[in-house]
Write a protein that holds these residues in place. Structure first.
Motif, PDB file in Angstrom:
ATOM      1  N   ARG A 179      22.020   7.945  13.222  1.00  0.00           N
ATOM      2  CA  ARG A 179      22.521   6.765  12.497  1.00  0.00           C
ATOM      3  C   ARG A 179      21.776   6.574  11.181  1.00  0.00           C
ATOM      4  NH1 ARG A 179      21.953   0.898  15.284  1.00  0.00           N
ATOM      5  NH2 ARG A 179      19.821   1.703  15.437  1.00  0.00           N
ATOM      6  N   LEU A 180      20.465   6.817  11.199  1.00  0.00           N
ATOM      7  CA  LEU A 180      19.658   6.635   9.998  1.00  0.00           C
ATOM      8  C   LEU A 180      19.823   7.789   9.015  1.00  0.00           C
ATOM      9  CD1 LEU A 180      16.564   5.321  11.905  1.00  0.00           C
ATOM     10  CD2 LEU A 180      17.898   4.012  10.256  1.00  0.00           C
ATOM     11  N   GLU A 181      19.991   8.998   9.548  1.00  0.00           N
ATOM     12  CA  GLU A 181      20.165  10.151   8.664  1.00  0.00           C
ATOM     13  C   GLU A 181      21.472  10.035   7.882  1.00  0.00           C
ATOM     14  OE1 GLU A 181      18.453  14.556   8.844  1.00  0.00           O
ATOM     15  OE2 GLU A 181      19.753  14.070  10.548  1.00  0.00           O
ATOM     16  N   ARG A 182      22.470   9.429   8.481  1.00  0.00           N
ATOM     17  CA  ARG A 182      23.727   9.185   7.749  1.00  0.00           C
ATOM     18  C   ARG A 182      23.483   8.341   6.510  1.00  0.00           C
ATOM     19  NH1 ARG A 182      25.664   7.733  13.071  1.00  0.00           N
ATOM     20  NH2 ARG A 182      26.754   9.523  13.994  1.00  0.00           N
ATOM     21  N   LYS A 183      22.453   7.486   6.568  1.00  0.00           N
ATOM     22  CA  LYS A 183      22.147   6.613   5.432  1.00  0.00           C
ATOM     23  C   LYS A 183      21.294   7.329   4.389  1.00  0.00           C
ATOM     24  CE  LYS A 183      22.147   2.239   8.078  1.00  0.00           C
ATOM     25  NZ  LYS A 183      21.300   1.074   8.469  1.00  0.00           N
ATOM     26  N   TYR A 184      20.152   7.885   4.826  1.00  0.00           N
ATOM     27  CA  TYR A 184      19.207   8.359   3.814  1.00  0.00           C
ATOM     28  C   TYR A 184      19.654   9.646   3.134  1.00  0.00           C
ATOM     29  CZ  TYR A 184      16.766  11.569   7.138  1.00  0.00           C
ATOM     30  OH  TYR A 184      16.422  12.554   8.031  1.00  0.00           O
ATOM     31  N   LEU A 185      20.541  10.406   3.733  1.00  0.00           N
ATOM     32  CA  LEU A 185      21.036  11.598   3.041  1.00  0.00           C
ATOM     33  C   LEU A 185      21.715  11.238   1.730  1.00  0.00           C
ATOM     34  CD1 LEU A 185      22.486  13.830   5.922  1.00  0.00           C
ATOM     35  CD2 LEU A 185      20.426  14.225   4.576  1.00  0.00           C
ATOM     36  N   TYR A 186      22.364  10.084   1.689  1.00  0.00           N
ATOM     37  CA  TYR A 186      23.068   9.663   0.474  1.00  0.00           C
ATOM     38  C   TYR A 186      22.114   9.235  -0.632  1.00  0.00           C
ATOM     39  CZ  TYR A 186      27.688   9.923   2.598  1.00  0.00           C
ATOM     40  OH  TYR A 186      28.854  10.380   3.171  1.00  0.00           O
TER      41      TYR A 186
END
Length: 433
Positions: A179-186
């Motif tokens: 869930r968090l990787e979906r955010k910080y990749l951007y």
């Protein structure tokens, strides 16, 4: 038009010269090439200043400056709360005092910041919060998705059939990390991953095909010096197992030693050589067996490969590219690997380039078969090395990454035409070189 020089800052945990492990190797090899063409500084975020000072003397001369910053650390409860609440992963654990950042980075001005590992992104967050420094574009040196790295522990429990509470906790955490990787990749303009499979995993995680424009898929370079390895020049009883008997992977060898090795030992005259991090304390299963040799770190990798009969890679994860398989293929040493680890390589054919197995009995049978069959060993040795010679070297991998950065830099500064010329020039130089 000539290439416009980029100013690049590399954020790392250690100064990777010389590289001592698989985490340091990509950073060292990629930026040894990029620093030839552009200005590259390194900022080490760590508590081990003694190691930094020792290795600073070994920094190649074509690099710029090397900086050191000692971070504060967020408390464990707060880090876990952040992860569970969907704020940031627990490994985003650094904290920085504004005065320390100003003393170091007040005048920082970089076209690109390479962040590796991702937890070092907290430095950029803190600088931006306090208006310190200028960082135009960010690149995440990820190699493998963090979600993949955590979720693989469930796969290891299933395949190894050895229950481990720590592995279970990592596997369960992968749901929060996804869930968090979906955010910080951007938050990154470019993301480096090792393989097309990891790229596919990233796009599936994000449910966004357009993110492919940000991904650089470039594997670790082949160790070309291993092509000079003269396999089979001596008679040997050694089965080589590259593993770690201490640290995060300390339990990895248990599956083979408990479930496979007893059969191999009984049905052959083989010795098992364990190469890698030595154990911090005695291990009865190993210490009580006079045909298991713990060699620890070896000073000459090629001589080690030349001294063995076969290699084994009994590991059960499939994130990134398995360096141990890549190395044994390059050295021309025939190998038995798990099917799941061999599957990280495109077009690698089980039975032709190497042998594969899944269950303990199958792994034992394949190991014994290869140990006893010189014709099969010779065939796999030749085919495996031929496969390895088609893999990218470090120059090709580093150049691919550099060109993508130059293209983005050029497009942001209105140099589209010159960017295209860089691609042509650099690809031709690789082919000719």
């Amino acid at each position: 038009m000539g290439r416009e020089t980029m100013r690049v800052l590399v954020l790392t945990k250690t100064l990777p010269f010389p590289p001592r492990n698989g985490l340091e190797l990509p950073v060292a090899k990629i930026f040894e090439e990029i620093a030839v063409h552009h200005e590259v500084d390194i900022l080490v975020i760590s508590n081990d200043q003694a190691d930094f000072e020792l290795r600073k003397e070994l920094l190649p001369g074509h690099f710029g400056r090397a900086y050191f910053l000692r971070p504060g650390k967020m408390g464990r409860v707060r880090r876990l709360k952040n992860e569970v609440m969907g704020i940031k992963p627990a490994f985003f654990s650094h904290q920085f005092e504004a005065k320390d950042l100003r003393a170091l980075a007040e005048h920082f001005d970089y076209d690109f910041v390479w962040v590796s590992p991702p937890g070092n992104y907290t430095f950029i967050e803190a600088c931006r919060k306090h208006g310190i420094g200028r960082f135009k574009r960010l690149v995440l040196g990820l190699n493998d998705l963090i979600t993949s790295i955590y979720s693989k522990h469930i796969s290891e429990i299933i395949h190894r059939r050895i229950f481990d509470w720590r592995f279970l906790s990592f596997g369960l955490r992968s749901m929060f990390i996804a869930r968090l990787e979906r955010k910080y990749l951007y938050d990154f303009d470019l993301v480096h991953l090792q393989t097309e499979k990891e790229e596919a995993k990233a796009l599936e995680l994000l449910k966004d095909r357009t993110f492919a424009d940000r991904i650089i898929s470039a594997p670790n370079g082949i160790k070309e010096f291993l092509f000079d390895c003269q396999y089979g020049k001596t008679e040997s009883k050694a089965i080589l197992y590259m593993t770690h008997l201490d640290g995060d992977r300390s339990g990895e060898a248990k599956w083979f030693i408990k479930k496979v090795w007893p059969q191999v030992r009984q049905r052959t005259d083989a010795e098992l050589w364990l190469v890698g991090t030595p154990p911090a304390r005695p291990i009865p299963l190993i210490d009580d067996d006079d045909r298991i040799k713990v060699l620890g770190f070896v000073p000459d990798l090629m001589k080690t490969y030349e001294a063995v009969r076969i290699c084994i890679v009994p590991i059960f994860h499939n994130c990134g590219l398995i360096n141990r398989i890549q190395d044994t293929l390059a050295a021309g040493v025939p190998a038995v690997a798990t099917a799941i680890s061999a599957d990280t390589f495109p077009n690698l054919r089980p039975g032709y380039h190497l042998l594969t197995a899944a269950q303990p009995q199958e792994f034992a049978d394949q190991t014994i078969k290869l140990y006893n069959d010189p014709g099969l060993r010779s065939q796999l040795s030749k085919a495996g090395r031929q496969y390895a010679k088609a893999l990218p070297n470090w120059l090709e991998t580093a150049t691919k990454i550099r060109i993508r950065m130059e293209q983005l830099h050029g497009s942001m500064n209105g140099h589209h035409a010159s960017s295209a010329k860089w691609v042509v020039d650099d690809v031709e130089s690789i082919k000719l070189g």
